[in-house]
Design an enzyme around this catalytic site. Structure first.
Site, PDB file in Angstrom:
ATOM      1  N   PRO A 176     -52.055 -11.069 -82.834  1.00 45.28           N
ATOM      2  CA  PRO A 176     -52.925 -11.128 -84.009  1.00 45.28           C
ATOM      3  C   PRO A 176     -54.121 -12.050 -83.789  1.00 45.28           C
ATOM      4  CG  PRO A 176     -50.872 -12.338 -84.392  1.00 45.28           C
ATOM      5  CD  PRO A 176     -50.737 -11.678 -83.061  1.00 45.28           C
ATOM      6  N   ASP A 177     -55.250 -11.753 -84.457  1.00 48.06           N
ATOM      7  CA  ASP A 177     -56.387 -12.683 -84.399  1.00 48.06           C
ATOM      8  C   ASP A 177     -56.198 -13.736 -85.480  1.00 48.06           C
ATOM      9  OD1 ASP A 177     -57.067 -11.424 -86.731  1.00 48.06           O
ATOM     10  OD2 ASP A 177     -58.889 -10.477 -85.997  1.00 48.06           O
ATOM     11  N   PHE A 178     -57.216 -14.556 -85.731  1.00 46.52           N
ATOM     12  CA  PHE A 178     -57.094 -15.589 -86.772  1.00 46.52           C
ATOM     13  C   PHE A 178     -57.406 -15.031 -88.158  1.00 46.52           C
ATOM     14  CE2 PHE A 178     -57.982 -19.857 -84.384  1.00 46.52           C
ATOM     15  CZ  PHE A 178     -56.669 -19.860 -83.954  1.00 46.52           C
ATOM     16  N   ARG A 179     -58.588 -14.363 -88.237  1.00 48.85           N
ATOM     17  CA  ARG A 179     -59.170 -14.195 -89.571  1.00 48.85           C
ATOM     18  C   ARG A 179     -59.112 -12.796 -90.152  1.00 48.85           C
ATOM     19  NH1 ARG A 179     -61.910 -17.717 -86.598  1.00 48.85           N
ATOM     20  NH2 ARG A 179     -61.818 -19.853 -87.339  1.00 48.85           N
ATOM     21  N   ASN A 196     -60.202 -16.871 -75.964  1.00 51.81           N
ATOM     22  CA  ASN A 196     -58.772 -16.561 -76.046  1.00 51.81           C
ATOM     23  C   ASN A 196     -57.942 -17.467 -75.132  1.00 51.81           C
ATOM     24  OD1 ASN A 196     -59.522 -14.659 -77.820  1.00 51.81           O
ATOM     25  ND2 ASN A 196     -59.295 -12.915 -76.443  1.00 51.81           N
ATOM     26  N   ASP A 254     -54.708 -16.425 -74.408  1.00 47.24           N
ATOM     27  CA  ASP A 254     -53.550 -15.588 -74.080  1.00 47.24           C
ATOM     28  C   ASP A 254     -53.426 -15.252 -72.597  1.00 47.24           C
ATOM     29  OD1 ASP A 254     -55.490 -13.574 -73.682  1.00 47.24           O
ATOM     30  OD2 ASP A 254     -55.288 -12.846 -75.730  1.00 47.24           O
ATOM     31  N   HIS A 275     -61.654 -22.264 -74.789  1.00 40.54           N
ATOM     32  CA  HIS A 275     -60.699 -22.996 -75.622  1.00 40.54           C
ATOM     33  C   HIS A 275     -59.401 -23.280 -74.864  1.00 40.54           C
ATOM     34  CE1 HIS A 275     -62.980 -21.366 -79.370  1.00 40.54           C
ATOM     35  NE2 HIS A 275     -63.643 -22.294 -78.717  1.00 40.54           N
TER      36      HIS A 275
HETATM   37  P1  CNA Z   1     -61.315 -14.470 -85.378  1.00 43.46           P
HETATM   38  O1  CNA Z   1     -62.116 -15.440 -86.151  1.00 43.46           O
HETATM   39  O2  CNA Z   1     -59.936 -14.183 -85.827  1.00 43.46           O
HETATM   40  O3  CNA Z   1     -62.157 -13.113 -85.363  1.00 43.46           O
HETATM   41  C1  CNA Z   1     -61.721 -11.940 -84.749  1.00 43.46           C
HETATM   42  C2  CNA Z   1     -62.813 -10.901 -84.922  1.00 43.46           C
HETATM   43  O4  CNA Z   1     -62.442  -9.756 -84.194  1.00 43.46           O
HETATM   44  C3  CNA Z   1     -63.014 -10.459 -86.367  1.00 43.46           C
HETATM   45  O5  CNA Z   1     -64.392 -10.326 -86.603  1.00 43.46           O
HETATM   46  C4  CNA Z   1     -62.294  -9.099 -86.435  1.00 43.46           C
HETATM   47  O6  CNA Z   1     -62.892  -8.217 -87.340  1.00 43.46           O
HETATM   48  C5  CNA Z   1     -62.495  -8.608 -85.028  1.00 43.46           C
HETATM   49  N1  CNA Z   1     -61.447  -7.720 -84.535  1.00 43.46           N
HETATM   50  C6  CNA Z   1     -60.100  -7.849 -84.617  1.00 43.46           C
HETATM   51  N2  CNA Z   1     -59.483  -6.868 -83.950  1.00 43.46           N
HETATM   52  C7  CNA Z   1     -60.462  -6.091 -83.424  1.00 43.46           C
HETATM   53  C8  CNA Z   1     -60.463  -4.923 -82.623  1.00 43.46           C
HETATM   54  N3  CNA Z   1     -59.333  -4.351 -82.170  1.00 43.46           N
HETATM   55  N4  CNA Z   1     -61.646  -4.391 -82.277  1.00 43.46           N
HETATM   56  C9  CNA Z   1     -62.819  -4.954 -82.705  1.00 43.46           C
HETATM   57  N5  CNA Z   1     -62.882  -6.071 -83.458  1.00 43.46           N
HETATM   58  C10 CNA Z   1     -61.710  -6.626 -83.804  1.00 43.46           C
HETATM   59  O7  CNA Z   1     -61.227 -14.865 -83.837  1.00 43.46           O
HETATM   60  P2  CNA Z   1     -62.330 -15.523 -82.909  1.00 43.46           P
HETATM   61  O8  CNA Z   1     -61.916 -15.229 -81.541  1.00 43.46           O
HETATM   62  O9  CNA Z   1     -63.702 -15.189 -83.340  1.00 43.46           O
HETATM   63  O10 CNA Z   1     -62.102 -17.069 -83.235  1.00 43.46           O
HETATM   64  C11 CNA Z   1     -61.922 -17.943 -82.239  1.00 43.46           C
HETATM   65  C12 CNA Z   1     -60.541 -18.555 -82.204  1.00 43.46           C
HETATM   66  C13 CNA Z   1     -59.445 -17.541 -82.266  1.00 43.46           C
HETATM   67  C14 CNA Z   1     -60.341 -19.222 -80.902  1.00 43.46           C
HETATM   68  O11 CNA Z   1     -60.176 -20.587 -81.087  1.00 43.46           O
HETATM   69  C15 CNA Z   1     -59.099 -18.609 -80.250  1.00 43.46           C
HETATM   70  O12 CNA Z   1     -58.367 -19.521 -79.504  1.00 43.46           O
HETATM   71  C16 CNA Z   1     -58.346 -18.088 -81.401  1.00 43.46           C
HETATM   72  N6  CNA Z   1     -57.341 -17.052 -81.184  1.00 43.46           N
HETATM   73  C17 CNA Z   1     -57.067 -16.540 -79.955  1.00 43.46           C
HETATM   74  C18 CNA Z   1     -56.105 -15.570 -79.800  1.00 43.46           C
HETATM   75  C19 CNA Z   1     -55.808 -15.028 -78.417  1.00 43.46           C
HETATM   76  O13 CNA Z   1     -55.820 -15.775 -77.460  1.00 43.46           O
HETATM   77  N7  CNA Z   1     -55.541 -13.735 -78.297  1.00 43.46           N
HETATM   78  C20 CNA Z   1     -55.412 -15.096 -80.913  1.00 43.46           C
HETATM   79  C21 CNA Z   1     -55.689 -15.639 -82.170  1.00 43.46           C
HETATM   80  C22 CNA Z   1     -56.662 -16.616 -82.281  1.00 43.46           C
END
Ligand code: CNA
Length: 383
Positions: free
Chosen positions: A102-105, A176, A178, A195
């Site tokens: 999952p993402d954050f937001r 990321n 991950d 990060h």
């Molecule tokens: P965020 O703020 O959660 O934003 C994610 C963005 O991606 C949003 O605009 C969503 O609409 C968009 N999105 C989600 N899924 C998809 C998809 N399949 N295709 C296209 N767009 C999509 O996350 P950010 O990365 O902007 O924020 C930075 C944080 C999140 C960092 O500090 C990371 O460490 C942190 N993070 C990382 C992971 C990971 O390592 N996979 C997971 C969750 C959070």
């Protein structure tokens, strides 16, 4: 200007919790590299401010049109026409959601909407150093759920790998943690993990270094939090929490990379975490930028929030170089690859690599099962 310090923070927080964020950054003992990164950022910031205030922003000449079309076709035709070899990719959590992380937001599926069980004062607390010192358990429980090694890279990761194989990638900057870029085979020298990463860890007291395997063993044996072998300190994976400095490699690389960038591709990020989000303003004025995301982002960058311009210009009338592709990153990358003429190669690479990973996992599971059996048999004979 002090708010432009290069520690991990969020745009929204910068105004409301401005003093707190600056104070945290100052308490972190900046390294030389960070100081140099900070000062170059501040100079850029100040020069824009002064140019704006003094009305010396440039002449009134209409801006040169960089892209023929403000979409993927326009970007592809620019890359082909200029034989671009210095593409920078900036990525966020959205490139890994199709892998199951999952993402954050994102509403509903995002991590911040699913942390109730950890009883946090606020969702971001799980990644805040001050809270971690108080109570590291929620972070490690979440880390167990999201631990690298359980997920496979996405089409998007392999698109970046192919960019590199074709010698078109200057650098991949990822937020990321991950490690999926590494799993996809993007080499270390082309990768900036802004990060940090789960790849290594350190004791927060004596700084003794620990491997990913050591941490994984502890976390999966429910030894939470993992404690240092030499002192009573907690061992934390080297991921950057809010309030911590970004890695040295980040500060060093941005000083030389962005000024030579030929095309910037931003994927799967809400572009709200600073200083990462402001990197989009560091490329030359004539460098085309493409955002591939489910929603528009980045049109309000760090600088534009302060009223100094900056940010992606696709919604502005005088846009000459910015394009966006709204939808899933994987689909956007397939579209890009198809138009660049290597869509089939991308699909083939994805399929082949996933088959390889599945096979290796199966072999690993078999080995573990056999080892378990042998242990069981030994126990039986003892009995
Ligand atoms: P965020 O703020 O959660 O934003 C994610 C963005 O991606 C949003 O605009 C969503 O609409 C968009 N999105 C989600 N899924 C998809 C998809 N399949 N295709 C296209 N767009 C999509 O996350 P950010 O990365 O902007 O924020 C930075 C944080 C999140 C960092 O500090 C990371 O460490 C942190 N993070 C990382 C992971 C990971 O390592 N996979 C997971 C969750 C959070």
């Amino acid at each position: 200007v002090t708010t432009a310090k290069f520690s991990h923070s969020r745009v929204q927080k910068m105004s409301s919790k401005k003093d707190k964020v600056s104070a945290r950054a100052e308490n972190n003992g900046d390294s030389d590299e960070e100081a140099s990164g900070t000062s170059s950022f501040s100079i850029e910031f100040l020069s824009r401010y002064l140019a704006d205030k003094l009305g010396i922003k440039g002449d009134d000449k209409p801006k040169e049109k960089i892209l023929d079309e403000f979409n993927v076709d326009g970007i592809v035709s620019y890359i082909k026409k200029n034989n671009c070899k210095k593409i920078i990719v900036m990525a966020g959590a959205g490139i890994s959601t199709s892998a199951g992380i999952p993402d954050f937001r994102s509403p509903v599926s995002g991590l911040y909407h699913n942390l109730q069980k950890y009883n946090l004062p606020h969702p971001q607390a799980i990644f805040e150093l001050s809270f971690f010192h108080e109570n590291p358990k929620p972070f490690f429980e979440l880390a167990k759920e999201l631990y690298p090694g359980t997920f496979k890279p996405t089409i998007c990761h392999y698109f970046i790998k192919l960019l590199n194989d074709k010698e078109m990638l200057l650098r991949h900057y990822t937020q990321n943690i991950d490690t999926l870029e590494r799993v996809a085979g993007i080499p270390d020298e082309k990768l900036v993990e802004a990060h940090g990463t789960f790849n290594k860890g350190h004791c927060l007291q004596c700084r003794k270094s620990y491997t990913q395997t050591w941490m994984k063993d502890k976390i999966f044996s429910d030894i939470i939090p993992p404690i240092c072998e030499d002192c009573p300190g907690v061992v934390k994976p080297d991921i950057v929490f809010f309030g911590e400095n970004l890695p040295e490699k980040f500060h060093k690389s941005i000083l030389t990379d962005f000024s030579q960038c030929e095309v910037l591709i931003i994927m799967g990020s809400s572009l709200t975490v600073q200083p990462f989000a402001s990197l989009i303003d560091r490329v030359p004025d004539n460098c085309p930028r493409l955002l591939i995301n489910r929603e528009k982002a980045g049109h309000q960058s760090g600088l534009s929030l302060f009223g100094f311009g900056g940010g992606l210009e696709f919604d502005q009338e005088d846009n000459t170089r910015d394009a966006y592709w709204l939808g899933d990153c994987d689909d956007g990358c397939v579209d890009l690859a198809d138009k660049l003429g290597w869509g089939d190669e991308l699909r083939e690479l994805f399929k082949k690599e996933h088959e390889r990973i599945d096979k290796e996992e199966l072999q690993e599971a078999k080995k573990k099962k056999e080892a378990g059996k042998v242990k069981g048999e030994k126990k039986d004979t003892k009995l």
